[in-house]
Design an enzyme around this catalytic site. Sequence first.
Site, short mmCIF file in Angstrom:
data_model
loop_
_atom_site.label_atom_id
_atom_site.label_comp_id
_atom_site.label_asym_id
_atom_site.label_seq_id
_atom_site.Cartn_x
_atom_site.Cartn_y
_atom_site.Cartn_z
N GLY A 172 0.62 16.01 -36.83
CA GLY A 172 1.31 16.06 -35.54
C GLY A 172 2.01 17.38 -35.41
O GLY A 172 2.25 18.07 -36.41
N CYS A 220 -0.78 15.96 -43.42
CA CYS A 220 0.09 16.96 -42.79
C CYS A 220 1.42 16.33 -42.35
O CYS A 220 2.20 15.92 -43.20
CB CYS A 220 -0.65 17.62 -41.63
N TYR A 221 1.65 16.18 -41.05
CA TYR A 221 2.90 15.54 -40.62
C TYR A 221 3.02 14.15 -41.25
O TYR A 221 4.12 13.70 -41.59
CB TYR A 221 2.94 15.44 -39.08
N HIS A 275 -5.63 19.50 -43.71
CA HIS A 275 -6.39 18.62 -42.81
C HIS A 275 -7.79 18.38 -43.36
O HIS A 275 -8.70 19.15 -43.07
CB HIS A 275 -6.48 19.27 -41.42
N GLU A 312 -9.90 16.37 -42.43
CA GLU A 312 -10.84 15.94 -41.39
C GLU A 312 -11.55 17.10 -40.69
O GLU A 312 -12.57 16.90 -40.05
CB GLU A 312 -10.12 15.05 -40.35
N SER A 335 -25.47 4.68 -13.53
CA SER A 335 -25.44 6.07 -13.08
C SER A 335 -26.76 6.77 -13.41
O SER A 335 -27.02 7.86 -12.93
CB SER A 335 -24.32 6.81 -13.82
N ASP A 386 -24.36 5.78 -20.94
CA ASP A 386 -23.24 4.85 -21.14
C ASP A 386 -23.39 3.58 -20.31
O ASP A 386 -23.31 2.46 -20.83
CB ASP A 386 -21.90 5.52 -20.79
N LYS A 394 -19.28 8.77 -28.23
CA LYS A 394 -20.56 9.01 -27.55
C LYS A 394 -21.77 8.95 -28.49
O LYS A 394 -22.80 8.36 -28.15
CB LYS A 394 -20.49 10.41 -26.90
#
Length: 527
Positions: A55, A82-83, A168, A170, A222, A226, A383
């Site tokens: 954060g 981290c945070y 981090h 990630e 559409s 999705d 997605k």
Amino acid sequence: MSGSTIVILDFGAQYTQLIARRVREFQVFSVVLPCTASLDAVKALDPVGIILSGGPSSVYDTDAPKADPAVLQLDLPTLGICYGMQFMAHHLGGRVVPSGKREYGDASVVVKQANRLFTDLPTELNVWMSHGDSVVDLPTGFSVAAESGSALASIADESRRMYAVQWHPEVAHSKQGTALLRNFVLNICGAPASWTPEHFIHTTVESIRQQVGTGRAICGLSGGVDSAVAAVLVQRAIGDRLTCIFVNNGVLRKSEFEQVQRNMREKLGLNVVAVDASERFLTQLNGVSDPETKRKIIGREFIAVFDDEAARILKDEEAKGELTHDSSGNEVAWLVQGTLYPDVIESSSVKGPSQTIKSHHNVGGLPENMKLKLIEPLRDLFKDEVRRVGRDIGMPEEVLERQPFPGPGLAVRILGEITPERVEILQNADDVVSQEIKKAGLYRQIWQSFAVLLPVKTVGVMGDQRTYAYTCAIRAVHSEDGMTADWVPLPYEVLRSISSRIVNEVHGINRVVYDITSKPPGTIEWE
Ligand code: XMP
């Protein structure tokens, strides 16, 4: 899913979604909750482990995002990032201080303790740091697990299965980050790798069946992946009690109205009501050049057409006695929406409890006694997960891999007034671009590639004839999410064939230019 979830508490880092995605890449279900989520909300998910995200704040900021510190007493494996590390240290009795200078970017850390987080990792790690504060005193029971220069880079209390890293793991820059997260999720938490498309499809179809009971549902298609995947899942649950609506707004791509119907009906077996409202849209758009006005008109007409159709379908069903009623005697029907997980996360803010999820804008004027309730079968998915599910349910590749296409369609790619003639010209030019990009094997690598019709006529010569016709711009961009984009250096050969085919085959265009603007400062669409 009980007993198999990793809960990620979001302290506002821009990478929180990335943590969720990494965990899911191990086929483990992960949920992002705002850090302000109550302890009960965390427990309700029956997690097998907790990750505290990074954060932007300092634990000493007055408005620092706060989680209930009791989350650290749940006796669950916990990883602070981290945070999250500072939060952990601060609330477990350690001490955090502002560093002299901010540590930002690539760094090297040395592992000092062979704990389970570092199983099979080298002792020197290349990591990505971004922090101002540092932990200086360890909470009771913790020891130093890694150091960077002179600072603490990782601490752990292995007996309590509590771990924290200052970097981090990630982000892709942290070379062994994925391996570290895998150690935490699969080995330390023992999370089962059960988050697979088959599992998702099975449990989702089952829960929709329960939810909808004997009710009926409608879904706006559409043409993209999705809404199609959402519709197929609901259809598997309730069969023909789902009716899909597909509207031709007059500014679809060439043959798209027919193609989408074919795909949805024949390949996916959906019950589709196709509404050709192109005249209605084009009449409203007549004489309008302003981009925002075009968008507003299309949005408004779409709602009106969708409402009309939905109301008509539900009235028919009511007349046949097919609608169920709630305890007040109102008809109950469901509206299927293709909302994705990033939308869900974005609408729940870190600073406060989650705000209401966006309500559907397509149900503006439905009659009062028709209570449309929302089903959002994809609200847990990213997605790429939707695509995997789509592949599993037999979605044709052309739907799965379709490049994004804006709701207002070709209207935002016809600069100036929209006339049926101009729509046809652009449809033809756009069709050439699609064909050539696909032929060159580039379609899937490119975020979007399309033609734009400019209201500019130039002089040309064809054979012995002078021509005076429109200019068309070609746009092709690479992007991760549409927020930023880079123009694609298309091979000259591809540009050459696009240009020559458009000028030769598309009546009304005699000049082709290539757009070499990135976003920012440009946008992807021209309007
Ligand atoms: P811009 O032009 O803002 O586009 O750089 C970013 C991405 O969003 C798409 N886009 C839209 N999609 N309704 C949509 O559904 C819209 O009104 C709309 N406007 C832009 C655009 O195609 C690109 O992928």
